[in-house]
Scaffold this motif. Structure first.
Motif, PDB file in Angstrom:
ATOM      1  N   VAL A 139      32.417 -44.546  37.877  1.00 28.15           N
ATOM      2  CA  VAL A 139      32.788 -44.377  36.750  1.00 28.15           C
ATOM      3  C   VAL A 139      32.200 -43.287  36.254  1.00 28.15           C
ATOM      4  O   VAL A 139      31.400 -42.288  36.695  1.00 28.15           O
ATOM      5  N   GLY A 140      32.850 -42.563  35.015  1.00 27.91           N
ATOM      6  CA  GLY A 140      32.252 -41.278  34.279  1.00 27.91           C
ATOM      7  C   GLY A 140      30.901 -41.631  33.946  1.00 27.91           C
ATOM      8  O   GLY A 140      30.442 -42.740  33.456  1.00 27.91           O
ATOM      9  N   TYR A 141      30.277 -40.301  33.893  1.00 29.50           N
ATOM     10  CA  TYR A 141      28.790 -40.522  33.532  1.00 29.50           C
ATOM     11  C   TYR A 141      28.503 -39.500  32.324  1.00 29.50           C
ATOM     12  O   TYR A 141      28.959 -38.383  32.131  1.00 29.50           O
ATOM     13  N   PHE A 142      27.859 -39.822  31.356  1.00 30.87           N
ATOM     14  CA  PHE A 142      27.319 -38.997  30.164  1.00 30.87           C
ATOM     15  C   PHE A 142      26.051 -38.659  30.172  1.00 30.87           C
ATOM     16  O   PHE A 142      25.112 -39.408  30.607  1.00 30.87           O
ATOM     17  N   HIS A 143      25.542 -37.484  29.568  1.00 27.12           N
ATOM     18  CA  HIS A 143      24.319 -37.067  29.308  1.00 27.12           C
ATOM     19  C   HIS A 143      24.116 -36.938  27.839  1.00 27.12           C
ATOM     20  O   HIS A 143      24.923 -36.383  27.155  1.00 27.12           O
ATOM     21  N   PRO A 185      37.307 -42.045  27.683  1.00 27.92           N
ATOM     22  CA  PRO A 185      36.978 -40.881  28.890  1.00 27.92           C
ATOM     23  C   PRO A 185      36.216 -39.941  28.505  1.00 27.92           C
ATOM     24  O   PRO A 185      35.239 -39.537  29.296  1.00 27.92           O
ATOM     25  N   ALA A 186      36.163 -39.396  27.243  1.00 29.93           N
ATOM     26  CA  ALA A 186      35.437 -38.133  26.718  1.00 29.93           C
ATOM     27  C   ALA A 186      34.422 -38.670  25.439  1.00 29.93           C
ATOM     28  O   ALA A 186      33.890 -37.687  24.679  1.00 29.93           O
ATOM     29  N   PHE A 187      34.337 -39.781  25.198  1.00 30.31           N
ATOM     30  CA  PHE A 187      33.465 -40.327  24.134  1.00 30.31           C
ATOM     31  C   PHE A 187      32.643 -41.586  24.703  1.00 30.31           C
ATOM     32  O   PHE A 187      33.351 -42.585  24.961  1.00 30.31           O
ATOM     33  N   LEU A 188      31.503 -41.517  24.308  1.00 36.54           N
ATOM     34  CA  LEU A 188      30.478 -42.777  24.674  1.00 36.54           C
ATOM     35  C   LEU A 188      30.221 -43.575  23.476  1.00 36.54           C
ATOM     36  O   LEU A 188      30.755 -44.714  23.161  1.00 36.54           O
ATOM     37  N   LEU A 189      29.419 -43.016  22.347  1.00 34.27           N
ATOM     38  CA  LEU A 189      29.037 -43.441  21.183  1.00 34.27           C
ATOM     39  C   LEU A 189      28.741 -42.438  20.190  1.00 34.27           C
ATOM     40  O   LEU A 189      28.485 -41.251  20.552  1.00 34.27           O
ATOM     41  N   ILE A 206      21.058 -40.389  31.507  1.00 35.76           N
ATOM     42  CA  ILE A 206      22.233 -40.390  32.116  1.00 35.76           C
ATOM     43  C   ILE A 206      22.791 -41.777  31.950  1.00 35.76           C
ATOM     44  O   ILE A 206      22.180 -42.814  32.205  1.00 35.76           O
ATOM     45  N   VAL A 207      23.943 -41.932  31.371  1.00 35.30           N
ATOM     46  CA  VAL A 207      24.326 -43.131  30.987  1.00 35.30           C
ATOM     47  C   VAL A 207      25.687 -43.387  31.513  1.00 35.30           C
ATOM     48  O   VAL A 207      26.883 -42.643  31.409  1.00 35.30           O
ATOM     49  N   PRO A 208      26.276 -44.578  32.335  1.00 33.60           N
ATOM     50  CA  PRO A 208      27.354 -44.798  32.872  1.00 33.60           C
ATOM     51  C   PRO A 208      28.415 -45.061  31.938  1.00 33.60           C
ATOM     52  O   PRO A 208      28.145 -45.674  30.762  1.00 33.60           O
ATOM     53  N   VAL A 264      21.261 -36.008  17.957  1.00 28.09           N
ATOM     54  CA  VAL A 264      21.177 -36.598  19.084  1.00 28.09           C
ATOM     55  C   VAL A 264      22.377 -35.895  19.754  1.00 28.09           C
ATOM     56  O   VAL A 264      23.652 -35.802  19.281  1.00 28.09           O
ATOM     57  N   TYR A 265      22.361 -35.396  20.964  1.00 29.63           N
ATOM     58  CA  TYR A 265      23.137 -34.361  21.457  1.00 29.63           C
ATOM     59  C   TYR A 265      24.024 -35.053  22.498  1.00 29.63           C
ATOM     60  O   TYR A 265      23.532 -35.678  23.596  1.00 29.63           O
ATOM     61  N   ALA A 266      25.214 -35.417  22.631  1.00 28.79           N
ATOM     62  CA  ALA A 266      25.997 -35.788  23.779  1.00 28.79           C
ATOM     63  C   ALA A 266      26.807 -34.891  24.412  1.00 28.79           C
ATOM     64  O   ALA A 266      27.705 -34.150  23.910  1.00 28.79           O
ATOM     65  N   LYS A 267      26.662 -34.571  25.659  1.00 28.45           N
ATOM     66  CA  LYS A 267      27.380 -33.704  26.328  1.00 28.45           C
ATOM     67  C   LYS A 267      28.793 -34.171  26.902  1.00 28.45           C
ATOM     68  O   LYS A 267      28.637 -35.611  27.073  1.00 28.45           O
ATOM     69  N   PRO A 268      29.717 -33.606  27.401  1.00 28.50           N
ATOM     70  CA  PRO A 268      30.708 -34.167  28.058  1.00 28.50           C
ATOM     71  C   PRO A 268      30.464 -34.885  29.113  1.00 28.50           C
ATOM     72  O   PRO A 268      29.357 -34.578  29.811  1.00 28.50           O
ATOM     73  N   PRO A 269      31.384 -35.730  29.849  1.00 33.97           N
ATOM     74  CA  PRO A 269      30.975 -36.644  30.917  1.00 33.97           C
ATOM     75  C   PRO A 269      31.074 -35.450  32.214  1.00 33.97           C
ATOM     76  O   PRO A 269      31.645 -34.653  32.157  1.00 33.97           O
ATOM     77  N   PHE A 270      30.068 -35.957  33.169  1.00 31.34           N
ATOM     78  CA  PHE A 270      30.212 -35.244  34.358  1.00 31.34           C
ATOM     79  C   PHE A 270      31.461 -35.754  35.075  1.00 31.34           C
ATOM     80  O   PHE A 270      32.242 -36.431  34.856  1.00 31.34           O
ATOM     81  N   ALA A 271      31.678 -34.824  36.153  1.00 31.94           N
ATOM     82  CA  ALA A 271      32.875 -34.745  36.660  1.00 31.94           C
ATOM     83  C   ALA A 271      33.147 -35.949  37.661  1.00 31.94           C
ATOM     84  O   ALA A 271      34.169 -36.601  38.098  1.00 31.94           O
TER      85      ALA A 271
END
Length: 397
Positions: A92-96, A182-186, A164-166, A241-248
């Motif tokens: 799955v995509g992973y978020f930072h 796809p590009a948004f977690l919380l 690092i969050v799935p 709180v900074y959320a980067k785009p998901p990893f490839a």
């Protein structure tokens, strides 16, 4: 290849005077870190002598200190840790996500490392798991790998948590995998508000329980009213709180983790010069963009050492922690359940590692096989390998 300048070189040259000038003001943990870095891969640590079975060339290999703050000792530790984590990755995509403490609280953290850094882990992880479990947001139980960093690029004190969050988690009943967008977690603003509330509430509880200590310019914070006044502006400001785009993909996650999990305040590769003017090194100025972000700074040797020692962690403090689906003894069962719901085959069990007959680098002169002909204990110097040992080694080959 050994870097031309290392942190150990600076500590060996300027460390004795630094310790003498600050006798009684350095913690035992800081003194141990300085000693370990200064002695890493020297005769003080002991080692062994290797000799070539073909040409007789010999070399000395000293033991490493294995201190987690030593820039030279983190590569092997990171590789071992990553090999163990690779089986935990999901397709799955992973978020930072990054949680950072405001300056006013960071000052308190520096004088109360174990208590406040532990609270930072607790508040940040609870914020993520609480908002993720809310049906208005994701409505799932997520997994988190969290890493504490206490430094900025210029080695100033800047405590923050990298997570690092799935991109998804298990439903409350455990019967579905709930995917994030796809590009948004919380929502980061919601995360920031809850993080601020949880952290400040528990920080006040620590103060009331007498578990925080203050000295120097913060000595007045021992008084409850002074402590409340100190926190007043922090309660009103936005906690970012900074959320980067998901990893490839999972491979990118591993590449990222290899750079972050076992990082220390400064790597040897960033050091440029060490001379009478001080220590010159590269750093990133995040207020600038593009090529201007890379900057060069020169500090006196004493200031360089002071900044490095700001980031020495208390003994036994865990700077990498796992939460939610990745926590403790239930991690394996949760990952198996997630893979089943995602329709992914479980990873193949790792084969028993086959150790090569000889993992030492070949002889630099002829490429021949190197064998150990002598070991020596700490504080001892190696002797030249006896001729009969070299000859017996050549005959055995």
């Amino acid at each position: 290849m050994r870097a031309s300048i290392e942190v150990a070189d600076i500590f060996r040259a300027a460390g004795p005077a630094y310790r003498a000038a600050r006798a009684g003001h350095l913690s035992l943990d800081q003194l141990k870190v300085m000693s370990a870095i200064e002695h890493c891969r020297t005769a003080v640590m002991g080692g062994h002598v290797e000799a070539c079975t073909d040409c007789g060339h010999w070399r000395v290999a000293y033991n490493s200190c294995r201190n987690r703050h030593c820039p030279r000792c983190q590569g092997a530790a990171a590789r071992t840790w990553l090999a163990e984590r690779e089986a935990d990755l999901l397709p799955v995509g992973y978020f930072h996500v990054v949680f950072t403490l405001p300056t006013e609280v960071a000052d308190i953290a520096w004088q109360n490392k174990s208590a406040v850094y532990g609270l930072l882990f607790q508040a940040a992880s609870e914020t993520m798991t609480t908002i993720a479990a809310d049906p208005k947001h994701l409505g799932a139980r997520i997994g988190i790998t969290a890493v504490l960093h206490t430094w900025g690029s210029a080695m100033t004190h800047h405590p923050h948590i990298h997570m690092i969050v799935p991109g998804g988690g298990l439903s409350p009943d455990g019967k579905r995998w709930v995917s994030s967008r796809p590009a948004f977690l919380l929502p980061v603003r919601v995360l920031g508000k809850l993080f601020r509330r949880l952290f400040l509430t528990r920080l006040m509880a620590l103060h009331e329980a007498g578990r925080l200590g203050f000295h120097g310019s913060l000595a007045h914070l021992t008084d409850r009213r002074a402590f409340l006044r100190h926190l007043t502006p922090v309660r009103k400001k936005r906690w970012v709180v900074y959320a980067k785009p998901p990893f490839a993909g999972p491979e990118t996650v591993l590449a990222y983790l290899s750079r972050y999990t076992h990082r220390v305040a400064i790597s040897n590769s960033r050091l440029l010069r060490f001379d009478q003017a001080g220590v010159t090194f590269r750093y990133k100025d995040y207020r600038c963009d593009g090529a201007d972000r890379q900057q060069v700074m020169t500090l006196t040797a004493d200031e360089f050492i002071r900044r490095f020692l700001l980031h020495v962690l208390p003994k036994g403090f865990h700077r990498i922690r796992h939460y939610g689906l990745l926590a403790g003894a239930t991690r394996k069962a949760h990952l198996e359940r997630a893979r089943k719901l995602l329709g992914v085959a479980p990873p193949a069990p790792p084969n028993a590692p086959v150790q090569p007959d000889d993992i030492r680098p070949p002889c630099p002169c002829c490429g021949g096989r190197m064998v150990v002909v002598e070991t020596f204990e700490r504080q001892c110097q190696p002797r030249a390998p006896p001729a009969h040992v070299l000859l017996s080694g050549m005959q055995a080959s």
